[in-house]
Design a protein around this motif. Structure first.
Motif, PDB file in Angstrom:
ATOM      1  N   ARG A 249      -2.852  14.173  12.009  1.00 18.06           N
ATOM      2  CA  ARG A 249      -1.659  15.124  12.429  1.00 18.06           C
ATOM      3  C   ARG A 249      -1.413  15.813  11.015  1.00 18.06           C
ATOM      4  O   ARG A 249      -0.866  17.090  11.096  1.00 18.06           O
ATOM      5  CB  ARG A 249      -0.493  14.102  12.861  1.00 18.06           C
ATOM      6  CG  ARG A 249       0.526  14.788  13.268  1.00 18.06           C
ATOM      7  CD  ARG A 249       1.595  13.904  13.862  1.00 18.06           C
ATOM      8  NE  ARG A 249       2.859  14.503  14.361  1.00 18.06           N
ATOM      9  CZ  ARG A 249       3.912  15.207  13.503  1.00 18.06           C
ATOM     10  NH1 ARG A 249       3.784  14.862  12.310  1.00 18.06           N
ATOM     11  NH2 ARG A 249       4.968  15.530  13.775  1.00 18.06           N
ATOM     12  N   VAL A 250      -1.174  15.190   9.920  1.00 14.83           N
ATOM     13  CA  VAL A 250      -1.026  15.892   8.712  1.00 14.83           C
ATOM     14  C   VAL A 250      -2.182  16.987   8.529  1.00 14.83           C
ATOM     15  O   VAL A 250      -1.738  18.344   8.314  1.00 14.83           O
ATOM     16  CB  VAL A 250      -0.888  14.982   7.352  1.00 14.83           C
ATOM     17  CG1 VAL A 250      -1.111  15.912   6.149  1.00 14.83           C
ATOM     18  CG2 VAL A 250       0.160  14.101   7.328  1.00 14.83           C
TER      19      VAL A 250
ATOM     20  N   SER B 268      -1.227  21.386   9.130  1.00 12.03           N
ATOM     21  CA  SER B 268      -1.320  22.060   7.631  1.00 12.03           C
ATOM     22  C   SER B 268      -1.660  23.626   7.948  1.00 12.03           C
ATOM     23  O   SER B 268      -1.367  24.317   7.101  1.00 12.03           O
ATOM     24  CB  SER B 268      -2.596  21.518   6.572  1.00 12.03           C
ATOM     25  OG  SER B 268      -3.776  22.021   7.361  1.00 12.03           O
ATOM     26  N   VAL B 269      -1.862  24.037   9.186  1.00 15.49           N
ATOM     27  CA  VAL B 269      -2.202  25.212   9.492  1.00 15.49           C
ATOM     28  C   VAL B 269      -1.002  26.023  10.309  1.00 15.49           C
ATOM     29  O   VAL B 269      -0.983  27.334  10.439  1.00 15.49           O
ATOM     30  CB  VAL B 269      -3.534  25.512  10.435  1.00 15.49           C
ATOM     31  CG1 VAL B 269      -4.856  25.027   9.571  1.00 15.49           C
ATOM     32  CG2 VAL B 269      -3.249  24.810  11.732  1.00 15.49           C
TER      33      VAL B 269
ATOM     34  N   MET C 287       5.181  25.634   7.237  1.00 14.75           N
ATOM     35  CA  MET C 287       5.424  24.808   6.104  1.00 14.75           C
ATOM     36  C   MET C 287       6.696  23.797   6.686  1.00 14.75           C
ATOM     37  O   MET C 287       6.533  22.560   6.194  1.00 14.75           O
ATOM     38  CB  MET C 287       5.646  25.012   4.866  1.00 14.75           C
ATOM     39  CG  MET C 287       5.493  23.850   3.676  1.00 14.75           C
ATOM     40  SD  MET C 287       5.601  24.599   2.097  1.00 14.75           S
ATOM     41  CE  MET C 287       7.067  25.123   1.915  1.00 14.75           C
ATOM     42  N   ASP C 288       7.425  24.059   7.327  1.00 22.29           N
ATOM     43  CA  ASP C 288       8.558  23.523   7.767  1.00 22.29           C
ATOM     44  C   ASP C 288       8.405  22.171   8.545  1.00 22.29           C
ATOM     45  O   ASP C 288       9.035  21.429   8.724  1.00 22.29           O
ATOM     46  CB  ASP C 288       9.586  24.278   8.522  1.00 22.29           C
ATOM     47  CG  ASP C 288       9.348  24.948   9.791  1.00 22.29           C
ATOM     48  OD1 ASP C 288       8.113  25.219   9.986  1.00 22.29           O
ATOM     49  OD2 ASP C 288       9.957  25.320  10.679  1.00 22.29           O
ATOM     50  N   VAL C 289       7.199  22.118   9.197  1.00 21.86           N
ATOM     51  CA  VAL C 289       6.691  20.895   9.982  1.00 21.86           C
ATOM     52  C   VAL C 289       5.787  19.799   9.097  1.00 21.86           C
ATOM     53  O   VAL C 289       5.441  18.806   9.528  1.00 21.86           O
ATOM     54  CB  VAL C 289       6.011  21.291  11.079  1.00 21.86           C
ATOM     55  CG1 VAL C 289       6.859  22.133  12.199  1.00 21.86           C
ATOM     56  CG2 VAL C 289       4.590  21.867  10.926  1.00 21.86           C
ATOM     57  N   TRP C 290       5.461  20.474   8.032  1.00 22.79           N
ATOM     58  CA  TRP C 290       4.710  19.341   6.926  1.00 22.79           C
ATOM     59  C   TRP C 290       5.320  18.098   6.603  1.00 22.79           C
ATOM     60  O   TRP C 290       4.786  17.237   6.678  1.00 22.79           O
ATOM     61  CB  TRP C 290       4.142  20.206   5.608  1.00 22.79           C
ATOM     62  CG  TRP C 290       3.265  21.359   6.159  1.00 22.79           C
ATOM     63  CD1 TRP C 290       2.995  22.022   7.200  1.00 22.79           C
ATOM     64  CD2 TRP C 290       2.713  22.257   4.992  1.00 22.79           C
ATOM     65  NE1 TRP C 290       2.198  23.272   7.196  1.00 22.79           N
ATOM     66  CE2 TRP C 290       1.831  23.185   5.860  1.00 22.79           C
ATOM     67  CE3 TRP C 290       2.547  22.335   3.774  1.00 22.79           C
ATOM     68  CZ2 TRP C 290       1.166  24.130   5.223  1.00 22.79           C
ATOM     69  CZ3 TRP C 290       1.936  23.083   3.131  1.00 22.79           C
ATOM     70  CH2 TRP C 290       1.144  24.297   3.766  1.00 22.79           C
ATOM     71  N   GLY C 291       6.421  18.256   6.064  1.00 26.02           N
ATOM     72  CA  GLY C 291       7.207  17.206   5.600  1.00 26.02           C
ATOM     73  C   GLY C 291       7.262  15.893   6.587  1.00 26.02           C
ATOM     74  O   GLY C 291       7.167  15.013   6.215  1.00 26.02           O
ATOM     75  N   ALA C 292       7.644  16.353   7.982  1.00 26.15           N
ATOM     76  CA  ALA C 292       7.773  15.062   8.820  1.00 26.15           C
ATOM     77  C   ALA C 292       6.650  14.342   8.908  1.00 26.15           C
ATOM     78  O   ALA C 292       6.402  13.065   9.211  1.00 26.15           O
ATOM     79  CB  ALA C 292       8.533  15.722  10.103  1.00 26.15           C
ATOM     80  N   ALA C 293       5.447  15.204   9.159  1.00 23.37           N
ATOM     81  CA  ALA C 293       4.104  14.573   9.316  1.00 23.37           C
ATOM     82  C   ALA C 293       3.672  13.894   8.173  1.00 23.37           C
ATOM     83  O   ALA C 293       3.213  12.664   8.302  1.00 23.37           O
ATOM     84  CB  ALA C 293       2.900  15.716   9.812  1.00 23.37           C
TER      85      ALA C 293
END
Length: 145
Positions: free
Chosen positions: A50-51, A55-56, A59-65
């Motif tokens: 999922r991370v 990654s594509v 960036m605002d969804v990266w931290g949660a993953a």
């Protein structure tokens, strides 16, 4: 009374460890795998994938993953040591890469520092390959044992 019971339980457990249970390395690995190892490997595989997938995206969804991956790393670290000489180095490398990469990803995403977050994701991707090697070694050991 509770202290005496606890001491007796400790003495019995210590005696069992000293005597050993006579199980083979393959049986030990099978026990590790069936008592949480398989579940942990799957959880790490799913969350690290999922991370990689997010990654594509922005960036605002990266931290949660990455936070989710760190939770799964913590759970995996609570397992007993993997009883496979062939797999334990890869397992340790995978957990280290996931933890280090996850922490960098979370910190970078939180600070809006894309290079730092990206470096964390690249470390997570290294962990994915180490986890694949771990599962391959486990499969070979179980087949041989």
């Amino acid at each position: 009374m509770h202290i005496r019971v606890r001491l007796l339980a400790t003495a019995v457990a210590t005696g069992a460890l000293l005597v050993g249970c006579g199980s083979s390395p393959g049986e030990d690995l099978e026990g590790w795998y069936s008592s949480g190892g398989e579940k942990s490997i799957k959880a790490l595989s799913d969350t690290s994938s999922r991370v990689n997938e997010v990654s594509v995206r922005p960036m605002d969804v990266w931290g949660a993953a990455c936070k989710e991956l760190l939770t799964k790393v913590g759970e995996a670290q609570e397992l007993d040591a993997i009883p496979s000489e062939n797999a334990k180095g890869f397992w340790k490398e995978a957990l280290t890469a996931f933890e280090d990469g996850g922490n960098e990803c979370v910190a970078g995403a939180g600070a809006d520092d894309q290079p730092r977050a990206s470096a964390g994701i690249r470390e997570v991707q290294k962990g994915i390959s180490r986890l694949a090697s771990t599962t391959s070694m486990i499969a070979n050991d179980l087949k041989a044992g």
